[in-house]
Design a protein around this motif. Structure first.
Motif, PDB file in Angstrom:
ATOM      1  N   ILE A   1       0.856   5.345   0.169  1.00 21.98           N
ATOM      2  CA  ILE A   1       0.103   6.552   0.483  1.00 21.98           C
ATOM      3  C   ILE A   1       1.114   7.686   0.542  1.00 21.98           C
ATOM      4  CG2 ILE A   1      -1.407   7.706   2.135  1.00 21.98           C
ATOM      5  CD1 ILE A   1      -2.203   4.863   3.114  1.00 21.98           C
ATOM      6  N   GLY A   2       1.100   8.527  -0.479  1.00 21.44           N
ATOM      7  CA  GLY A   2       2.063   9.627  -0.543  1.00 21.44           C
ATOM      8  C   GLY A   2       3.487   9.108  -0.612  1.00 21.44           C
TER       9      GLY A   2
ATOM     10  N   GLN B   1       0.864  -1.185   0.000  1.00 17.13           N
ATOM     11  CA  GLN B   1       0.000   0.000   0.000  1.00 17.13           C
ATOM     12  C   GLN B   1       0.892   1.225   0.000  1.00 17.13           C
ATOM     13  OE1 GLN B   1      -2.246  -0.712   3.594  1.00 17.13           O
ATOM     14  NE2 GLN B   1      -3.950  -1.543   2.418  1.00 17.13           N
TER      15      GLN B   1
END
Length: 126
Positions: free
Chosen positions: A64-65, A62
């Motif tokens: 995220i940013g 995953q």
């Protein structure tokens, strides 16, 4: 081309404040203590095994940013004689990476041993 060792790669990969939580409840904080921990582990493997193999199977990533979380399974096996497996352990692994100056660097590693049976003993393959 520079002759890079695995420990050179580890040194480049770890953040200065990298944290490792081991499967036996140890916590190692900082790049230098973790490089010493890895180096000691490699020396121990070399001392006890004629061969050793580790495999990582990624289950999830995953992003995220500038942060990436990776989870998977780590299987380690080895033997005192070539071709004979006398040791096998499996772990759930979680890794957290942070992108710094365009490069992914490891910030956290957490390991959980899958089997607690014979915790301190080598686990033979059945």
């Amino acid at each position: 081309t520079e002759n890079r060792t695995p420990m050179n790669v580890v040194d480049e990969l770890l953040l200065e404040d990298f944290v490792q939580c081991t499967s036996i409840g140890e916590i190692h904080i900082g790049k230098s203590p973790n490089i010493r921990f890895y180096s000691d582990a490699v020396a121990e493997v070399d001392r006890f095994f004629a061969w050793f193999k580790s495999e990582y199977r990624i289950e999830s990533v995953q992003i995220i940013g500038n942060t990436a979380a990776l989870s998977g399974n780590l299987a380690m096996s080895g033997g005192e004689e070539i071709g004979i497996v006398t040791y096998r352990r499996e772990f759930l692994e979680s890794l957290v990476f942070v992108k710094v100056d365009g490069k992914w660097r490891l910030a956290l590693e957490h390991s959980t041993r899958l089997s607690t049976e014979n915790f301190d003993a080598d686990l033979p393959i059945q």
